[in-house]
Scaffold this active site. Structure first.
Site, PDB file in Angstrom:
ATOM      1  N   ALA A 599       0.860  -1.191   0.000  1.00  9.89           N
ATOM      2  CA  ALA A 599       0.000   0.000   0.000  1.00  9.89           C
ATOM      3  C   ALA A 599       0.892   1.236   0.000  1.00  9.89           C
ATOM      4  O   ALA A 599       1.576   1.494  -0.980  1.00  9.89           O
ATOM      5  CB  ALA A 599      -0.973  -0.021   1.159  1.00  9.89           C
ATOM      6  N   LYS A 670       0.543 -10.489  -3.710  1.00  8.51           N
ATOM      7  CA  LYS A 670       1.554  -9.584  -3.178  1.00  8.51           C
ATOM      8  C   LYS A 670       2.874 -10.304  -2.918  1.00  8.51           C
ATOM      9  O   LYS A 670       3.953  -9.797  -3.223  1.00  8.51           O
ATOM     10  CB  LYS A 670       1.045  -8.940  -1.886  1.00  8.51           C
ATOM     11  CG  LYS A 670      -0.125  -7.989  -2.076  1.00  8.51           C
ATOM     12  CD  LYS A 670      -0.608  -7.429  -0.744  1.00  8.51           C
ATOM     13  CE  LYS A 670      -1.774  -6.471  -0.946  1.00  8.51           C
ATOM     14  NZ  LYS A 670      -2.266  -5.905   0.322  1.00  8.51           N
TER      15      LYS A 670
END
Length: 810
Positions: A599, A670
Site C-alpha cells: 500500500a 503480493k
C-alpha cells in the site's frame, strides 16, 4: 530615415488601418512604410491562379474587390475617384492576366503581389485625407532580385546601383508594396511568401535607415510560439545571429531572409505590436547585452527527411557536394544536414512540398550508383518537423545540448537526426511532425519556466481513484510552489470517461463523468496522445480489473508512464511481468507499482535499494493485508470473527466482497510480486495458499448470504486464539518467502517474532538478508484503506516528474 513595415493582420479591417495611420502619423522624420496585402488576400490570389473555371476566378475576384470596396467605404474613401481608378486598374490587370492561355511565373508574381498594391492605394488615400505629406514608390523600380521567380533573393549591389541612379524624391511619408521585386530585365518576381519583412530590410539597406520596425499582431518575439506554449516569455532583445536562427527554424514573426541586409549596415530592427504600440517589443541588434543566453525554441512543420547511404559516400571524394549541387541547381533548399561519422550515410531535411521532385532528381543523378549497389535506395520520411533551440548561450553554457535532448526524450519522442551549426547558436532535431508541439512545450519548460508538467489519466474512480483525485487537487498549491504542474486530464469509470486537454476542474469532473456518453478505448487513448496536447502523460490504474491489466503493454507502447495499484499484471504469467519491465525500459517510460505490495509502505523501493547496494535477501516474512490485519487485531481485543469482519467491511478496509480478502489470494499475489522483485521466477500456482476460513466453510452465494453465515465460525476462531494465547502467542496471517518456498497462511507467532505486535490495519514486512540478520529490517505502517493506497499511488506519480538537477552553470 526610418522604415516601418505593417503586416496583413495589421491591415485586416478599417479599425486596424486607422490604427496604422495613427502610428505613422506619430513619426517626425522621413519614413518609408512597406505594406503587406490585407489579411487573406494573397491566399485568395493563390486560388485565383490555380482555379480551373472562369466561374471560380470571377467569384474570387469579386470577393477581393468587394472586401476592398467595403474597407474604402468604412474609411470614408468611397467617393474618392482617384482611389477607385487605381483599384479598378489592379482588378482589370488581374482579369487580363487570367485569360492568358499560359501563365508564366512572372505573370503569377504580378497576380500574387496585387494585394500589396491594393493596400498601398487604400492607405495612401487615407493618409492624404488626414493631411499628411505622402507619396508612393514602386518596389519593382528599385529592388533587383535573382533566382526562382516566386522565391527570389535580392541582388544588393545591383539594387543599390539602381537606387542611386533613380532615387525618388521623398515626402514625409512614403509607401511601398512589399513582397514584389524585379529581375535585371525588369520582369516581376517575388521575394518569397510573406516576404514583405525582407522588403523592409532591403529598403532599410538602400536608404541607410536609422532603424527598421516590423509591426505585427504580437508584441515581439517570444521564446516559443504563444499558440503552443501558454504565456511564453517575450524576449526583450537578441542578436542578429539569434534572430536569423529563429527565423530559419520556423519562428513566424520574421521572414528568414530579413536579417542579412540589416546586419551588413548594423541597422537595428524592432518588432512591435500594431495593437499595443506602447509595448517595447523585441530589439534585434549586433550585440546582446542582456542576461538571457537562450533565446527560444521554434519548429518547422511539413518537413521531409531524405537519407542517402552506401559505400559510394565513403569511397568517393565530393560525393556530398554532388548531392547538394544537384539539388541546388533545381532551386531546392536544404534546411538541415546530418552526416554519420563513418561517412556511410548522410541525411538532410527539405520541405514536404519539394520531396517528390528532390527524390526524382537524386534518383536520376545517381541512377548508376543505385543500380550497381554502391548506393542504397534513397530513404524518405515525410511529415517530419524540425525542433530547434536557439541562443548564443549554447556556445558558453555547459550541458545545454544534453538538457535539450533529455527534455525531448521525456516525451517518448524518437529523434531521427541531430544537427548543430558551427556558430553553436542553435541545435536542431528532426522528429515526427505530430510530436513537434509536445517537444516545444517540453523544451520550453526545461529552459524557460523550469516548471515541470505531468498529465494524469486516471482509470477507475472507486474509493481509491476518488481519494487519489482528492489528494491531487488538495496538493495543488504545494506543487505549484515546487514548480510542478500536475493536471488530471482524464477520468474513466467502468462505463464512460470525461477528459479535457487543459485539465479537468475539481468542481465539475464528477458531473462531467455522469453526463458523459463517451466510452474509452485504446484507439481513443492513442488519438489523445497523438494530438500532442499532453506532457509527460501518466496513466494511473486504480482498478482491480484483469482486462485493464492485459492492456498495459499497449499503454506503454503508446507513450504512457504507468502507475498501478492493480496487482493482476505483476502477479500474472512471469513472462508478462518481464515483458512490461523490459518494454518500459526500451521505451524510456516508467512502470511503477509500489502499492502492489505494501500500500503506502516503500517495500519495493527498499528491496531494490538493498539489492542494488549488493545485499542478498534470503528470507521475507510479512503481513501484507491491512484488512486481515485489522480483522485479527479486533479479535485479539475480544471481538468475534463475524463482528470483526463486519466492522472492517463497514470501514471500507475490505473489498466489497470480503471473500476476496479472506481467501488469501490477494496476499498471495503480493507475495509473488515481492518474490519476483527479489529475483525469483515463480508463478502464482507455485504458492501454497491457506485461506483464513476453514476449508469446509461454504463460500457460495451472494455477499449478503456469505456475511450471514460467518457467525458459524466464530467458535472456531475463538478456540484458535485461546490456544495461541495459552502459549503466549497470537494469530497472524503471514506471507513467507524462504528456501525457495512461497506460502501464505494463518500462523501462531511468539512475542519474539517482529510481526507479533502488528494489528489494527497495519502492514509489516521483515527482510532477512546478508546485512540484516539475525535481526531483520522491518518496515511497518498503516496498510488498510483508500487513503494510504491513494497516497502510495500519488508518491509513484510524482516519481514521473523528471529529476530536476541544479541549474546549468553559465
Amino acid at each position: 530615415m526610418k522604415v516601418l513595415k505593417f503586416g496583413g493582420s495589421s491591415l485586416a479591417d478599417a479599425q486596424s488601418m486607422l490604427q496604422v495611420a495613427d502610428i505613422i502619423g506619430q513619426e517626425r522624420n522621413n519614413t518609408l512604410v512597406v505594406l503587406s496585402a490585407i489579411a487573406n488576400t494573397t491566399n485568395e490570389l493563390q486560388l485565383f491562379c490555380t482555379s480551373q473555371t472562369s466561374t471560380t476566378t470571377e467569384s474570387i475576384l469579386e470577393s477581393i474587390a468587394r472586401y476592398h470596396a467595403k474597407l474604402a467605404e468604412e474609411l470614408g474613401l468611397s467617393n474618392d475617384s482617384l482611389l477607385k481608378q487605381k483599384l479598378d486598374f489592379v482588378f482589370q490587370q488581374l482579369q487580363e492576366l487570367k485569360v492568358k492561355p499560359d501563365l508564366g511565373d512572372s505573370d503569377i508574381a504580378v497576380i500574387l503581389s496585387a494585394g500589396e498594391y491594393l493596400s498601398c492605394y487604400l492607405l495612401l488615400t487615407l493618409l492624404q485625407k488626414q493631411g499628411m505629406s505622402v507619396a508612393m514608390i514602386d518596389s519593382k523600380d528599385y529592388i533587383v532580385a535573382e533566382g526562382a521567380t516566386l522565391d527570389s533573393r535580392a541582388e544588393l549591389t545591383r539594387s543599390m546601383r539602381k537606387w542611386q541612379e533613380a532615387a525618388p524624391t521623398f515626402s514625409h511619408i512614403n509607401l511601398a508594396p512589399g513582397f514584389i521585386s524585379a529581375t535585371q530585365s525588369g520582369d516581376a518576381c517575388l521575394l518569397g511568401r510573406n516576404g514583405s519583412d525582407y522588403s523592409a530590410a532591403l529598403f532599410s539597406y538602400l536608404t541607410d535607415a536609422q532603424a527598421c520596425e516590423i509591426w505585427t499582431d504580437v508584441s515581439g518575439i517570444h521564446a516559443a510560439d504563444p499558440r503552443i506554449v501558454e504565456n511564453a516569455k517575450l524576449m526583450p532583445s537578441m542578436t542578429y545571429q539569434e534572430a536569423m536562427e529563429l527565423a530559419h527554424h520556423g519562428a513566424k514573426v520574421l521572414h528568414p531572409k530579413t536579417i542579412f541586409p540589416l546586419q551588413l549596415k548594423s541597422i537595428p530592427l524592432r518588432i512591435k505590436n500594431t495593437f499595443a504600440p506602447a509595448d517595447s517589443g523585441t530589439l534585434i541588434q549586433p550585440v546582446h547585452h542582456g542576461q538571457d543566453s537562450i533565446k527560444g525554441v521554434s519548429y518547422q512543420p511539413d518537413i521531409c527527411l531524405l537519407n542517402v547511404s552506401g559505400a559510394y559516400l565513403r569511397n568517393s571524394y565530393g560525393s556530398a557536394a554532388r548531392i547538394f549541387e544537384t539539388l541546388a541547381a533545381k532551386h531546392i533548399s536544404i534546411i538541415l544536414i546530418s552526416q554519420s561519422s563513418s561517412e556511410y550515410s548522410i541525411c538532410f531535411a527539405i520541405r514536404n512540398s519539394e520531396c517528390k521532385r528532390a527524390l526524382h532528381i537524386l534518383n536520376s543523378e545517381f541512377e548508376n550508383e543505385i543500380r550497381q549497389g554502391q548506393l542504397n535506395p534513397i530513404q524518405v520520411d515525410k511529415s517530419r518537423a524540425i525542433v530547434s533551440l536557439v541562443g548564443q548561450g549554447l556556445k558558453n553554457r555547459k550541458g545545454v545540448a544534453y538538457k535539450f535532448l533529455q527534455a525531448i526524450s521525456h516525451g517518448n519522442i524518437n529523434i531521427e537526426a541531430i544537427a548543430q551549426g558551427s556558430s553553436e547558436s542553435s541545435i536542431s532535431v528532426v522528429i515526427k511532425g505530430e510530436q513537434a508541439k509536445q517537444a516545444c512545450q517540453l523544451v520550453y519548460a526545461e529552459f524557460f519556466n523550469r516548471r515541470q508538467r505531468l498529465d494524469l489519466f486516471i482509470l477507475g474512480c472507486g474509493n481509491v481513484g476518488q481519494e487519489l483525485i482528492r489528494q491531487v487537487y488538495a496538493q495543488q498549491s504545494f506543487l505549484q510552489d515546487k514548480n510542478i504542474a500536475l493536471r488530471i486530464c482524464l477520468v474513466v469509470n467502468s462505463k464512460r470517461y470525461v477528459s479535457c486537454k487543459d485539465g479537468l476542474l475539481e468542481s465539475d469532473w464528477q458531473t462531467g463523468l455522469q453526463q458523459s456518453s463517451n466510452t474509452l478505448s485504446k484507439e481513443i487513448l492513442s488519438q489523445l496522445l497523438a494530438s500532442g496536447d499532453y506532457i509527460n502523460p501518466t496513466l494511473v490504474d486504480c482498478t482491480c480489473s484483469e482486462k485493464v491489466s492485459e492492456q498495459y503493454a499497449d499503454y506503454i507502447e503508446m507513450g504512457f508512464n504507468l502507475v498501478t495499484a492493480n496487482k493482476k499484471a505483476n502477479s500474472g504469467p512471469y513472462s508478462y511481468y518481464q515483458q512490461l519491465k523490459m518494454l518500459a525500459h526500451q521505451k524510456f517510460r516508467k512502470y511503477l507499482y509500489e502499492t502492489n505490495v505494501g500500500a503506502g509502505l516503500p517495500v519495493l523501493k527498499t528491496i531494490d535499494s538493498l539489492i542494488t547496494s549488493g545485499d542478498a535477501i534470503h528470507r521475507v516474512e510479512g503481513i501484507l493485508s491491512g484488512s486481515l490485519s485489522f480483522i485479527l487485531g479486533q479479535m485479539e481485543e475480544g471481538k468475534s470473527f463475524s463482528e470483526a469482519v463486519l466492522e472492517t467491511k463497514s470501514l471500507g478496509f475490505t473489498e466489497p466482497d470480503p471473500r476476496d480478502d479472506l481467501g488469501g489470494m490477494d496476499v498471495a499475489r503480493k507475495l509473488l510480486i515481492l518474490a519476483r522483485e527479489v529475483g525469483a521466477q515463480y508463478e502464482l500456482s507455485d504458492i501454497v495458499i491457506e485461506g483464513l476460513l476453514p476449508s469446509d466453510f461454504n463460500l457460495d452465494g451472494s455477499t449478503e448470504e456469505f456475511m450471514q453465515r460467518l457467525p458459524q465460525v466464530d467458535h472456531y476462531f475463538a478456540e484458535l486464539f485461546a490456544r495461541a494465547k495459552s502459549n503466549n502467542e497470537t494469530l497472524k496471517y503471514i506471507a513467507c518467502f524462504n528456501d525457495n518456498k512461497l506460502e501464505v497462511s494463518l500462523q501462531s507467532v511468539s512475542q519474539d517474532n517482529p510481526l507479533y505486535s502488528v494489528k489494527n490495519g497495519e502492514n509489516a514486512i521483515a527482510i532477512y538478508s546478508h546485512y540484516y540478520s539475525p535481526i531483520p529490517l522491518v518496515l511497518k505502517g498503516y496498510g488498510a484503506g483508500a487513503k494510504v493506497t491513494a497516497a502510495g499511488l500519488f508518491a509513484d506519480v510524482l516519481q514521473n516528474i523528471p529529476h530536476r538537477e541544479q541549474e546549468i552553470s553559465s
